[in-house]
Scaffold this active site. Structure first.
Site, PDB file in Angstrom:
ATOM      1  N   HIS A  46       1.629 -11.341  -8.636  1.00  0.00           N
ATOM      2  CA  HIS A  46       0.494 -11.345  -7.717  1.00  0.00           C
ATOM      3  C   HIS A  46       0.622 -12.443  -6.676  1.00  0.00           C
ATOM      4  O   HIS A  46       0.291 -12.254  -5.504  1.00  0.00           O
ATOM      5  CB  HIS A  46      -0.813 -11.525  -8.503  1.00  0.00           C
TER       6      HIS A  46
ATOM      7  N   CYS B  70      11.101   6.549  -1.200  1.00  0.00           N
ATOM      8  CA  CYS B  70      10.432   5.285  -1.544  1.00  0.00           C
ATOM      9  C   CYS B  70      11.405   4.472  -2.391  1.00  0.00           C
ATOM     10  O   CYS B  70      12.031   4.990  -3.306  1.00  0.00           O
ATOM     11  CB  CYS B  70       9.127   5.522  -2.299  1.00  0.00           C
TER      12      CYS B  70
END
Length: 753
Positions: free
Chosen positions: A361, A673
């Site tokens: 994060h 992707c």
């Protein structure tokens, strides 16, 4: 000898740090072989020399000061030939070179063997004897075996920077980690400590259960306030979507997550600190086993929250500096988003974390804020770093401590050039990703949590090319219900409406199992995972499909992607479940439209079933990372073979080019992707191969857009033809660099040394 060898390896692996490991190694080898000297010379690629790093028998002051070129002296000869050298009278050999600092004039016999890892010479291991003695075959075999066993240990140390210590105390030192957020910075290292230690909490039986629960709730409340305050400090500097990371922290602290489970442990007879530590450790251990880097990094969030709550339970205040210097390079064992919010933004220049990776994060927020970040520096000497001048290279994952004036000047010029480039690129980010000859190449973003998506980029992208749905399943103690999933998916779909959002169905399996649904397999990459699991448990897939459909009501921008498909029967079965979900919802008074359905092309078998698959679905999405891994039979998380993983391998490029041709023939919309799509050179190749859209992490968008706007479709097609004629990944990369240089786009690639 085998038992002796095993014992030495165990001691080396168990050493507290690398210095201790080297010292153990030379001492144990000298004793086992009954020699006078054992020494280890490290090959330093930066100076192209073999440096004496550890010895027992030679003079200690020679360590770090004596070095030889490859081919120079007997040690250099071993390194050059990459084969053992066994001499009874070393000084009589024409290559013998005397170093007064070592005191080795006393020794006659010499046996040196190279330490080689994956065809790369790492160093030389030497034993010497004062009396003339030709070491026998058993001695030579022992040392060769010892060197082979140590190669992996040394390779890991080199990769993590553990062997890059300065040759002169107080001189320049270099460490290597994982590039987590691009960019470069020069500043002062500030070491920040963790709030509390989860591993040193004693087990105690509570005398008052309700009191323990009350102080747990009070501690959690304080941490909630801290997280909220940290988020408010960052509110003006990052988008609302990154700020939602703080909401994820709040969710983890909520009644349905950590709080409830800790309270249960307290009622079972644990005091609050012990119950908290047990629960947090269990979650962390589970998450760290997951093979998916993105999901594994959630362990860092859980651990940080646990430490913060524990600090308040122990009535400790997290230690943070009162004043941060200008150009602070924040260093810690594990830096969290909350810690990031405690540093004034105008002071923060870079981040360094001993743990973590590019999927943490804090890395996500750092990239959004443009802060260079390096993680995974496992051998970093934290206590000795504070206050030192450092250079941080987030492109290559490097840290230079006490840099020389020349090195600092070099990096300052690179930083100035990069700032000028990003200023130029920012001006065109709202312009279409259109080639000079008018070809539109839609760019999309990959997300994992809804909070990863940068909603401010909505005007600059074509939608979400891949939304991973696994995270809600990872942060609860059970399969999340339909309403919980519906809320999460609705947030994602609304944030990007009317742009399409491709939601991948639950992709769990042996490599990323759930704590409440464990799967243990010998070979998880070839095991029970992805669509194989969810079709075997239709009750789980049905709830997810119903939640997705409910969330899409009135928006109609949902697209469903099926992962790990191997054959058409799996697609047929999943389609039947989707139709059933639509019918059920209609009967319940929730009419929904059937979304477009796609297949993820990541198993090589699908490349040979495209016609059959195209008759069943609406679009394809190429998972280039897994497809590359399966085509090359390489686990890129395995350090022994990770170097073989290369999207520029001619076989991978050939497969992708053929796939592009086939999807055009079938008129099947196909996106890519994966890391290949987010690389400017890779994006040009994929455009030239005929793919319809590219999906990437948000930070890759500016450089990829700039490349597409400056290279015509025809030139990209020519680039593909040229590249497919090359024989090796190295040739491919050199050619791509040369061509981008000709197009004056070399600046879009990471700066060279």
């Amino acid at each position: 000898m085998l038992e002796v060898l095993r014992r030495i390896i165990q001691e080396v692996n168990g050493a507290r740090n690398l210095d201790a490991a080297l010292a153990t190694m030379v001492r144990r080898i000298r004793k086992a072989m009954r020699t006078d000297v054992c020494s280890f010379y490290l090959y330093d690629t930066a100076i192209d020399r073999l440096v004496l790093m550890e010895t027992i028998g030679l003079r200690a002051q020679a360590v770090g000061r004596v070095s030889l070129q490859v081919g120079e002296g007997l040690v250099g000869l071993v390194g050059k030939r990459e084969e053992p050298l066994n001499l009874e009278d070393a000084q009589a050999h024409p290559q013998f070179l005397y170093f007064e600092a070592t005191g080795e004039e006393r020794y006659s016999s010499f046996l040196g063997v190279p330490i080689i890892h994956q065809r790369r010479m790492l160093g030389v291991l030497v034993v010497q004897q004062s009396e003339k003695r030709r070491f026998d075959e058993e001695d030579e075999a022992f040392l060769v075996t010892m060197a082979a066993q140590l190669a992996g240990v040394l390779a890991h140390a080199l990769a993590t920077g553990g062997l890059n210590r300065p040759s002169v105390p107080g001189g320049e030192a270099r460490f290597t980690g994982v590039a987590a957020s691009p960019g470069m910075a020069i500043g002062e290292a500030v070491v920040i400590a963790a709030p509390a230690d989860l591993n040193s909490v004693p087990d105690l039986i509570p005398t008052d259960v309700e009191y323990e629960i009350a102080r747990l709730k009070e501690a959690i409340g304080r941490v909630r306030d801290e997280i909220r305050a940290a988020g408010e400090r960052l509110a003006s500097r990052i988008s609302a979507q990154e700020l939602a990371l703080f909401d994820v922290y709040q969710q983890m602290l909520g009644e349905a997550a950590l709080s409830q489970e800790v309270e249960k442990r307290i009622r079972e007879g644990q005091w609050a600190p012990g119950a908290l530590a047990d629960v947090v450790r269990r979650h962390v251990q589970y998450l760290e086993r997951v093979d998916d880097n993105y999901l594994r990094e959630r362990a860092a969030d859980v651990r940080d929250l646990g430490r913060r709550v524990l600090a308040h339970l122990q009535e400790e205040t997290p230690q943070t500096p009162d004043v941060y210097p200008d150009s602070t390079i924040l260093v810690g064992d594990e830096i969290s988003v909350a810690m990031l919010g405690e540093v004034p933004r105008d002071k923060l220049a870079g981040l360094i974390s001993v743990r973590g990776s590019s999927t943490s994060h804090v890395a996500i927020v750092a990239r959004a804020m443009g802060i260079p970040t390096v993680s995974g520096m496992v051998d970093l000497p934290l206590p000795r770093l504070g206050g030192n001048r450092v250079v941080l290279d987030g492109h290559r994952g490097r840290l230079f401590v006490r840099p020389s004036p020349e090195l600092e000047s070099h990096y300052q010029s690179l930083i100035d050039e990069e700032r000028a480039l990003m200023a130029v690129l920012e001006h065109e980010q709202d312009l279409p990703s259109r080639t000079p000859d008018g070809h539109d190449m839609p760019l999309m973003v990959n997300t994992g949590l809804a909070v990863d998506a940068v909603a401010s980029l909505k005007s600059r992208i074509g939608g979400v090319g891949l939304y991973r749905t696994e995270v809600p399943f990872m942060i609860t103690e059970r399969f999340p219900g339909e309403q919980e999933q519906t809320r999460l998916y609705r947030d994602q779909l609304e944030s990007f409406a009317p742009l399409p959002v491709v939601m991948r169905t639950l992709d769990i399996g042996g490599d990323k199992d759930l704590p409440y649904f464990p799967i243990e397999e010998a070979n998880p990459f070839l095991g029970w995972r992805g669509i194989r699991v969810t079709l075997d448990h239709p009750e789980v897939l049905m709830v997810q499909l119903r939640a997705m459909l409910r969330a899409s009501q009135g928006l109609d921008n949902l697209q469903v992607l099926l992962p790990m498909v191997t054959n058409v029967d799996e697609v047929d079965d999943a389609s039947r479940l989707l139709d059933r979900a639509i019918l059920e919802l209609g009967e319940e008074g929730v009419p929904v439209n059937r979304p477009r359905v796609g297949v993820m092309l990541e198993v090589p078998a699908t490349l040979y079933q495209l016609d059959a698959l195209a008759r069943r679905v609406d679009f394809f999405s190429v998972g280039s990372n897994d497809l590359t891994q399966y085509l090359l039979a390489v686990d890129r998380n395995n350090p022994r073979v990770a170097d073989l993983y290369d999207a520029c391998h001619p076989a991978v490029l050939s497969a992708m080019a053929r796939l592009g041709d086939d999807t055009r023939r079938l008129a099947m919309p196909t996106s890519v992707c994966g890391e290949m799509a987010g690389d400017p050179a890779g994006a040009l190749l994929l455009m030239g191969m005929g793919f319809d859209a590219l999906s990437m992490n948000a930070p890759s968008l500016p450089r990829v857009r700039a490349a597409i706007r400056r290279v015509s479709l025809e030139s990209a097609r020519e680039l593909v033809e040229e590249t497919l004629r090359l024989d090796s990944p190295r040739d491919v990369r050199q050619h791509l660099e040369a061509r981008l240089g000709e197009w004056q786009l070399a600046h879009l690639l990471p700066p060279k040394d």
